[in-house]
Design a protein around this motif. Sequence first.
Motif, mmCIF file in Angstrom:
data_model
loop_
_atom_site.group_PDB
_atom_site.id
_atom_site.type_symbol
_atom_site.label_atom_id
_atom_site.label_comp_id
_atom_site.label_asym_id
_atom_site.label_seq_id
_atom_site.Cartn_x
_atom_site.Cartn_y
_atom_site.Cartn_z
ATOM 1 N N ALA A 174 -45.798 12.634 -4.457
ATOM 2 C CA ALA A 174 -45.102 13.787 -4.867
ATOM 3 C C ALA A 174 -44.317 13.939 -6.185
ATOM 4 C CB ALA A 174 -44.054 14.067 -3.657
ATOM 5 N N PHE A 175 -43.618 12.758 -6.706
ATOM 6 C CA PHE A 175 -43.059 12.565 -7.878
ATOM 7 C C PHE A 175 -43.929 12.977 -9.057
ATOM 8 C CE2 PHE A 175 -41.145 10.237 -11.424
ATOM 9 C CZ PHE A 175 -40.014 10.953 -11.614
ATOM 10 N N VAL A 176 -44.947 12.157 -8.813
ATOM 11 C CA VAL A 176 -46.284 12.323 -9.923
ATOM 12 C C VAL A 176 -46.682 13.748 -9.975
ATOM 13 C CG1 VAL A 176 -48.369 11.243 -10.398
ATOM 14 C CG2 VAL A 176 -46.737 9.710 -9.952
ATOM 15 N N LEU A 177 -46.944 14.365 -8.790
ATOM 16 C CA LEU A 177 -47.530 15.708 -8.900
ATOM 17 C C LEU A 177 -46.457 16.744 -9.365
ATOM 18 C CD1 LEU A 177 -48.965 15.936 -5.343
ATOM 19 C CD2 LEU A 177 -50.443 15.884 -7.729
ATOM 20 N N ARG A 178 -45.235 16.294 -9.144
ATOM 21 C CA ARG A 178 -44.276 17.432 -9.729
ATOM 22 C C ARG A 178 -44.247 17.161 -11.245
ATOM 23 N NH1 ARG A 178 -44.916 19.073 -5.343
ATOM 24 N NH2 ARG A 178 -43.528 19.492 -3.761
ATOM 25 N N GLY A 179 -44.270 15.834 -11.693
ATOM 26 C CA GLY A 179 -44.313 15.497 -13.135
ATOM 27 C C GLY A 179 -45.405 16.098 -13.936
ATOM 28 N N LEU A 180 -46.582 16.168 -13.153
ATOM 29 C CA LEU A 180 -47.715 16.895 -13.892
ATOM 30 C C LEU A 180 -47.617 18.400 -13.773
ATOM 31 C CD1 LEU A 180 -50.750 14.680 -12.059
ATOM 32 C CD2 LEU A 180 -49.835 14.542 -14.588
ATOM 33 N N ALA A 181 -46.995 18.861 -12.888
ATOM 34 C CA ALA A 181 -46.674 20.319 -12.794
ATOM 35 C C ALA A 181 -45.918 20.674 -13.756
ATOM 36 C CB ALA A 181 -46.122 20.878 -11.453
ATOM 37 N N LEU A 182 -44.828 19.703 -14.260
ATOM 38 C CA LEU A 182 -43.832 20.217 -15.195
ATOM 39 C C LEU A 182 -44.551 20.154 -16.518
ATOM 40 C CD1 LEU A 182 -41.063 20.644 -16.378
ATOM 41 C CD2 LEU A 182 -40.618 18.129 -16.286
ATOM 42 N N LEU A 183 -45.335 19.218 -16.889
ATOM 43 C CA LEU A 183 -46.255 18.808 -18.183
ATOM 44 C C LEU A 183 -46.925 20.250 -18.352
ATOM 45 C CD1 LEU A 183 -47.078 15.049 -18.221
ATOM 46 C CD2 LEU A 183 -45.146 16.303 -19.796
ATOM 47 N N LEU A 184 -47.713 20.464 -17.201
ATOM 48 C CA LEU A 184 -48.739 21.714 -17.429
ATOM 49 C C LEU A 184 -48.005 22.834 -17.568
ATOM 50 C CD1 LEU A 184 -51.679 22.875 -16.815
ATOM 51 C CD2 LEU A 184 -50.981 23.109 -14.400
ATOM 52 N N PHE A 185 -46.786 23.050 -17.180
ATOM 53 C CA PHE A 185 -46.038 24.458 -17.321
ATOM 54 C C PHE A 185 -45.649 24.475 -18.654
ATOM 55 C CE2 PHE A 185 -41.647 26.114 -17.740
ATOM 56 C CZ PHE A 185 -41.723 27.166 -17.344
ATOM 57 N N VAL A 186 -44.952 23.355 -19.268
ATOM 58 C CA VAL A 186 -44.634 23.411 -20.782
ATOM 59 C C VAL A 186 -45.732 23.395 -21.623
ATOM 60 C CG1 VAL A 186 -43.644 21.757 -22.434
ATOM 61 C CG2 VAL A 186 -42.468 21.720 -20.189
#
Length: 251
Positions: A5-17
């Motif tokens: 879940a932590f990795v997925l949230r990190g990827l979502a943040l990178l995608l957003f930025v």
Amino acid sequence: MSRRAFVLRGLALLLFVAFVTAPQLFAFVFEPLAANRAPAIYNQGSLLALTLSHLRTVALATLASTVLAVALGILVTRPWGQEFLPLSRAIVNIGQTFPPVAVLAIAVPLVGFGEKPAFIALFLYGLLPIFENTLTGLTGVSPQTLEAAKGMGLNARQRLLQVELPLALPVILAGIRLSVIISLGTATIGSTVAAKGLGEVIIAGLQSNNLAFVLQGGLVVALMAVLIHDGLGLAERMAARKPGRHGGEAA
């Protein structure tokens, strides 16, 4: 939070930025939705600037809602302020009684177009969850804990600041989280009164029948909601884990 879940949230943040700073890199994703050679990426303004404006309006409105709602929650949980509970509930229910569109319609003649009417609508709409959670958190502090604090020589003000509010903090944060998530979505209608925000992208897409614009505005708002929801949820869990605190969500 699990590692996955932590990795997925990190990827979502990178995608957003990445998307709000360099949206043209994702043009190929939206091109199938842009009919008649219309632009695939919103080109009537900076997506990053609109995102920051959107967040600014939500943050200011939530801060104002938090100050008033927590103050009212403290007031009505004091022995001398309990008689004001019905009045306080009537005040915080105003935002839920009148839909944001109606508040905008009333506010525009008073304060003009722009960010102010959107701020007023979000401020009123965000009061109820924060107030109710403050009330739940403060009334949930056990009498034995308060009696022990009194026995230690703490006065009423010290008990509030050092015992009651710290114990109620996880529940109050849950109300703030709910208020923020509601405001993020509701703020999109602020663009109907010329408030800067991601609603501009959605409205431009609807006016030009460009589904690519509509999807871009919706996706950015959705990603922000997920990321902020997780961030505030983490803050709640951290507050609840501190020694001597108990937490729970009333939202």
